[in-house]
Scaffold this motif. Structure first.
Motif, PDB file in Angstrom:
ATOM      1  N   VAL A 289     -83.249 -11.964 -25.917  1.00 14.12           N
ATOM      2  CA  VAL A 289     -84.522 -12.640 -25.712  1.00 14.12           C
ATOM      3  C   VAL A 289     -84.224 -13.964 -25.027  1.00 14.12           C
ATOM      4  N   VAL A 290     -85.125 -14.393 -24.168  1.00 14.36           N
ATOM      5  CA  VAL A 290     -84.956 -15.658 -23.447  1.00 14.36           C
ATOM      6  C   VAL A 290     -86.170 -16.533 -23.735  1.00 14.36           C
ATOM      7  N   VAL A 291     -85.917 -17.781 -24.089  1.00 10.32           N
ATOM      8  CA  VAL A 291     -87.001 -18.719 -24.393  1.00 10.32           C
ATOM      9  C   VAL A 291     -86.752 -20.026 -23.654  1.00 10.32           C
ATOM     10  N   ALA A 292     -87.805 -20.798 -23.508  1.00  9.61           N
ATOM     11  CA  ALA A 292     -87.688 -22.157 -22.967  1.00  9.61           C
ATOM     12  C   ALA A 292     -87.737 -23.129 -24.135  1.00  9.61           C
ATOM     13  N   ARG A 293     -86.778 -24.041 -24.172  1.00  6.21           N
ATOM     14  CA  ARG A 293     -86.770 -25.019 -25.255  1.00  6.21           C
ATOM     15  C   ARG A 293     -86.239 -26.355 -24.739  1.00  6.21           C
ATOM     16  N   GLN A 294     -86.542 -27.414 -25.471  1.00  2.00           N
ATOM     17  CA  GLN A 294     -86.088 -28.739 -25.088  1.00  2.00           C
ATOM     18  C   GLN A 294     -84.596 -28.861 -25.364  1.00  2.00           C
ATOM     19  N   ASP A 295     -83.856 -29.460 -24.402  1.00  2.00           N
ATOM     20  CA  ASP A 295     -82.443 -29.723 -24.653  1.00  2.00           C
ATOM     21  C   ASP A 295     -82.301 -31.092 -25.313  1.00  2.00           C
ATOM     22  N   ARG A 296     -81.049 -31.518 -25.510  1.00  5.98           N
ATOM     23  CA  ARG A 296     -80.829 -32.786 -26.224  1.00  5.98           C
ATOM     24  C   ARG A 296     -81.330 -33.983 -25.441  1.00  5.98           C
ATOM     25  N   ALA A 297     -81.399 -33.840 -24.119  1.00  5.45           N
ATOM     26  CA  ALA A 297     -81.879 -34.934 -23.294  1.00  5.45           C
ATOM     27  C   ALA A 297     -83.400 -34.952 -23.182  1.00  5.45           C
ATOM     28  N   GLY A 298     -84.082 -33.959 -23.809  1.00  2.16           N
ATOM     29  CA  GLY A 298     -85.533 -33.920 -23.795  1.00  2.16           C
ATOM     30  C   GLY A 298     -86.134 -33.114 -22.675  1.00  2.16           C
ATOM     31  N   ASP A 299     -85.299 -32.464 -21.838  1.00  2.00           N
ATOM     32  CA  ASP A 299     -85.802 -31.642 -20.739  1.00  2.00           C
ATOM     33  C   ASP A 299     -85.876 -30.184 -21.173  1.00  2.00           C
ATOM     34  N   LYS A 300     -86.771 -29.430 -20.519  1.00  2.00           N
ATOM     35  CA  LYS A 300     -86.930 -28.018 -20.846  1.00  2.00           C
ATOM     36  C   LYS A 300     -85.881 -27.202 -20.104  1.00  2.00           C
ATOM     37  N   GLN A 301     -85.257 -26.229 -20.802  1.00  4.40           N
ATOM     38  CA  GLN A 301     -84.274 -25.356 -20.176  1.00  4.40           C
ATOM     39  C   GLN A 301     -84.410 -23.953 -20.758  1.00  4.40           C
ATOM     40  N   LEU A 302     -83.894 -22.970 -20.022  1.00  8.78           N
ATOM     41  CA  LEU A 302     -83.874 -21.594 -20.503  1.00  8.78           C
ATOM     42  C   LEU A 302     -82.652 -21.371 -21.383  1.00  8.78           C
ATOM     43  N   VAL A 303     -82.881 -20.730 -22.517  1.00  8.74           N
ATOM     44  CA  VAL A 303     -81.787 -20.370 -23.422  1.00  8.74           C
ATOM     45  C   VAL A 303     -81.899 -18.885 -23.727  1.00  8.74           C
ATOM     46  N   ALA A 304     -80.785 -18.160 -23.560  1.00  9.26           N
ATOM     47  CA  ALA A 304     -80.733 -16.728 -23.858  1.00  9.26           C
ATOM     48  C   ALA A 304     -80.092 -16.523 -25.223  1.00  9.26           C
ATOM     49  N   TYR A 305     -80.690 -15.656 -26.030  1.00  2.72           N
ATOM     50  CA  TYR A 305     -80.136 -15.257 -27.331  1.00  2.72           C
ATOM     51  C   TYR A 305     -79.791 -13.777 -27.236  1.00  2.72           C
ATOM     52  N   VAL A 306     -78.538 -13.452 -27.500  1.00  5.60           N
ATOM     53  CA  VAL A 306     -78.065 -12.090 -27.273  1.00  5.60           C
ATOM     54  C   VAL A 306     -77.410 -11.523 -28.530  1.00  5.60           C
ATOM     55  N   VAL A 307     -77.638 -10.247 -28.720  1.00  7.74           N
ATOM     56  CA  VAL A 307     -76.939  -9.476 -29.755  1.00  7.74           C
ATOM     57  C   VAL A 307     -75.961  -8.578 -29.014  1.00  7.74           C
ATOM     58  N   CYS A 308     -74.680  -8.689 -29.337  1.00  7.46           N
ATOM     59  CA  CYS A 308     -73.637  -8.015 -28.570  1.00  7.46           C
ATOM     60  C   CYS A 308     -72.996  -6.876 -29.360  1.00  7.46           C
ATOM     61  N   GLY A 309     -72.465  -5.926 -28.626  1.00  8.74           N
ATOM     62  CA  GLY A 309     -71.670  -4.860 -29.204  1.00  8.74           C
ATOM     63  C   GLY A 309     -70.216  -5.287 -29.355  1.00  8.74           C
ATOM     64  N   PRO A 310     -69.375  -4.428 -29.901  1.00  6.31           N
ATOM     65  CA  PRO A 310     -67.969  -4.783 -30.139  1.00  6.31           C
ATOM     66  C   PRO A 310     -67.203  -5.049 -28.850  1.00  6.31           C
ATOM     67  N   GLU A 311     -67.695  -4.565 -27.714  1.00  3.60           N
ATOM     68  CA  GLU A 311     -66.986  -4.790 -26.455  1.00  3.60           C
ATOM     69  C   GLU A 311     -66.872  -6.267 -26.113  1.00  3.60           C
ATOM     70  N   ALA A 312     -67.778  -7.080 -26.643  1.00  4.93           N
ATOM     71  CA  ALA A 312     -67.784  -8.506 -26.323  1.00  4.93           C
ATOM     72  C   ALA A 312     -66.745  -9.286 -27.100  1.00  4.93           C
ATOM     73  N   GLY A 313     -66.021  -8.633 -28.014  1.00  2.00           N
ATOM     74  CA  GLY A 313     -65.053  -9.337 -28.841  1.00  2.00           C
ATOM     75  C   GLY A 313     -65.709  -9.883 -30.088  1.00  2.00           C
ATOM     76  N   SER A 314     -64.939 -10.597 -30.871  1.00  2.00           N
ATOM     77  CA  SER A 314     -65.435 -11.093 -32.153  1.00  2.00           C
ATOM     78  C   SER A 314     -66.177 -12.402 -31.966  1.00  2.00           C
ATOM     79  N   ASP A 315     -66.981 -12.741 -32.966  1.00  2.00           N
ATOM     80  CA  ASP A 315     -67.720 -13.997 -32.928  1.00  2.00           C
ATOM     81  C   ASP A 315     -66.794 -15.200 -32.989  1.00  2.00           C
ATOM     82  N   ASP A 316     -65.569 -14.995 -33.472  1.00  2.00           N
ATOM     83  CA  ASP A 316     -64.644 -16.112 -33.610  1.00  2.00           C
ATOM     84  C   ASP A 316     -64.045 -16.543 -32.278  1.00  2.00           C
ATOM     85  N   GLU A 317     -64.145 -15.680 -31.266  1.00  2.00           N
ATOM     86  CA  GLU A 317     -63.573 -16.026 -29.979  1.00  2.00           C
ATOM     87  C   GLU A 317     -64.447 -17.058 -29.266  1.00  2.00           C
ATOM     88  N   ASP A 318     -63.898 -17.651 -28.223  1.00  2.00           N
ATOM     89  CA  ASP A 318     -64.575 -18.720 -27.493  1.00  2.00           C
ATOM     90  C   ASP A 318     -65.921 -18.251 -26.945  1.00  2.00           C
TER      91      ASP A 318
END
Length: 504
Positions: free
Chosen positions: A57-86
């Motif tokens: 899902v992609v939403v528009a939200r305020q960043d720390r500087a107060g400007d609006k930006q697009l942020v993507a939220y993704v649910v990944c499969g195992p191919e993407a590696g573990s959550d502990d990786e960078d």
């Protein structure tokens, strides 16, 4: 009629600087960021085409500087590696994936990995539960500390503008969420420290360590707000003047697509406190001081977008009165209204402020809409903070000053009487029709100048002096949509080249 019920239809419109209304389309799931109208669902669908992504899902939200930006939220499969990786590695991969399929303005600034998308009890996306992106949500190279005074100073400015905790020497300005508006702010902040570069340098070398090699210490202009967009060239400079909101952020991305052999500068408004109450002639005279520091003698070449084009014409008027030559004026969809607007400049700017919150839900928008009718600009922005349309910790002082200055500019614009000058102009006009009417509605509708390629300038100049060039898009999208902007940039380049060839 008074007493009638007013329905909010979902149709979008906005006030133009001449007081007319422009129909802009529909506002369903669209969001608007930096002038671009974006369908987040289209971006999410492209994300789900990546082998690693199961849901997004992609939403528009305020960043720390107060400007609006697009942020993507993704649910990944195992191919993407573990959550502990960078996490920045995932962000880099997804950014590259979208970059090959979507225009730059539709690529999210940050990518947040989730185990699952948060849902409300009735199964809808719970937007309030989506976490703010941390530094790892941005596409970053492996961190290496900045080296030397220039890299360190630049890294501090980048971190503040981009809203990240730290910037390394291998980080890329645009992959951290940078864009043309922030590039203009970067130019201004760095100039205050005596660091000189052009916007072209940043586009060509967006990695901090490479960009630092472009920096040099140059002579300090008395007006530090002048922006060097392109530093070199064999032909006389091209000067862009601000829009009716004092904005020059459209210039770097436009010039990036131009093929011109000349320096290019974006000029700020002068301090209106020194010319109070300002007239357009007085504003033009102040800007000419900055122009002559860069180019002491003509012939001069000017460009302006929207109501900024009328200011460019006033600058030409002043230069001609001083026996200087003006060889080129680019008017980027600049309408010269036949009749003065019935709307006060302050009311016009209040409507512009309201338009910036069009992505709010209906209830919140209607609260602001009612409040707009009897509030000052400062009160309207404070109300927007109170209802959550802007971050509570955002400093409104500079924003209020910008809008108040814009109201002063439009007051000067309304009192300006456009003279006939012995010059030629190039009118780069938007081809999409303008559906508009006078406000209030009992006045006559806008005249034919809104749909004429000459945009009303044939009332003060002979038709032979106006070179009308069609550009795809509307008044807004001829600049904001990349493919239209490319056509505009190439058309301006050809027009400049034609002027240069006639002079040689």
């Amino acid at each position: 009629m008074e007493g009638d019920r007013l329905y909010r239809s979902g149709d979008l419109g906005r006030y133009l600087p001449d007081g007319n209304l422009e129909f802009l389309g529909r506002n369903d799931d669209q969001v608007k960021i930096r002038g671009f109208r974006i369908e987040p669902g289209e971006i999410a669908a492209r994300l789900c085409e990546h082998a690693w992504v199961r849901d997004a899902v992609v939403v528009a939200r305020q960043d720390r500087a107060g400007d609006k930006q697009l942020v993507a939220y993704v649910v990944c499969g195992p191919e993407a590696g573990s959550d502990d990786e960078d996490g920045s590695g995932l962000a880099g991969a997804l950014r590259a994936h979208l970059g090959g399929r979507l225009p730059d303005y539709m690529v999210p600034a940050a990518f947040v990995r989730l185990e699952a998308l948060p849902l409300t009890p009735n199964g809808k996306l719970d937007r309030q539960a989506l976490p703010a992106p941390d530094d790892e949500a941005y596409a970053r190279a492996g961190y290496a500390a900045p080296q030397g005074a220039i890299e360190t100073a630049l890294a501090e400015i980048w971190a503040e503008l981009l809203g990240v905790e730290r910037v390394g020497r291998n980080d890329n300005f645009f992959e951290l969420g940078g864009h043309s508006l922030l590039a203009v702010q970067l130019l201004s902040r760095a100039s205050d420290l005596g660091l000189k570069f052009s916007a072209a340098d940043l586009f060509q070398a967006p990695v901090l360590t490479d960009f630092a090699t472009k920096i040099h210490l140059g002579p300090q202009l008395s007006n530090p707000g002048v922006i060097s967009v392109q530093a070199t060239g064999s032909q006389p400079p091209l000067f862009f003047v601000p829009t009716g909101l004092g904005d020059c952020s459209y210039v770097p991305s436009l010039v990036k697509e131009m093929d011109v052999d000349c320096p290019v500068y974006a000029l700020p408004w002068p301090s209106f406190d020194e010319v109070r109450p300002p007239t357009l002639e007085a504003i033009a005279a102040e800007i000419i001081v900055a122009i002559r520091e860069i180019q002491p003698r003509g012939p001069y070449r000017l460009a302006g977008y929207s109501s900024g084009g009328i200011l460019a014409y006033a600058i030409a008027q002043r230069l001609l009165s001083l026996d200087d030559a003006v060889s080129f004026i680019a008017l980027i969809d600049v309408t010269l209204p036949a009749n003065p607007s019935s709307i006060s400049p302050t009311q016009m700017i209040r409507e512009v402020v309201l338009d910036s919150f069009e992505s709010l839900d209906d209830e919140s928008f209607e609260v602001l809409e009612r409040f707009t009718r009897q509030s000052s600009i400062a009160q309207l922005l404070e109300k927007a903070q109170q209802i959550g349309a802007m971050p509570l910790d955002r400093d409104l002082q500079n924003l209020v000053l910008m809008y108040e200055k814009s109201a002063q500019f439009h007051a000067a614009l309304q009192s300006y009487r456009v003279p006939s000058l012995p010059i030629e102009v190039h009118q780069f006009y938007a081809t999409e029709p303008l559906i508009s009417r006078r406000v209030p509605p009992d006045e006559a509708s806008i005249g034919p100048e809104a749909s004429s390629p000459m945009r009303g300038w044939d009332r003060v100049l002979g038709a032979a002096a106006i070179h009308a060039v069609p550009i795809p898009g509307s008044h807004e999208t001829l600049i904001s949509v990349p493919q239209n902007r490319v056509v505009l940039a190439r058309s301006i380049s050809r027009a400049l080249g034609g002027v240069d060839s006639r002079r040689t």
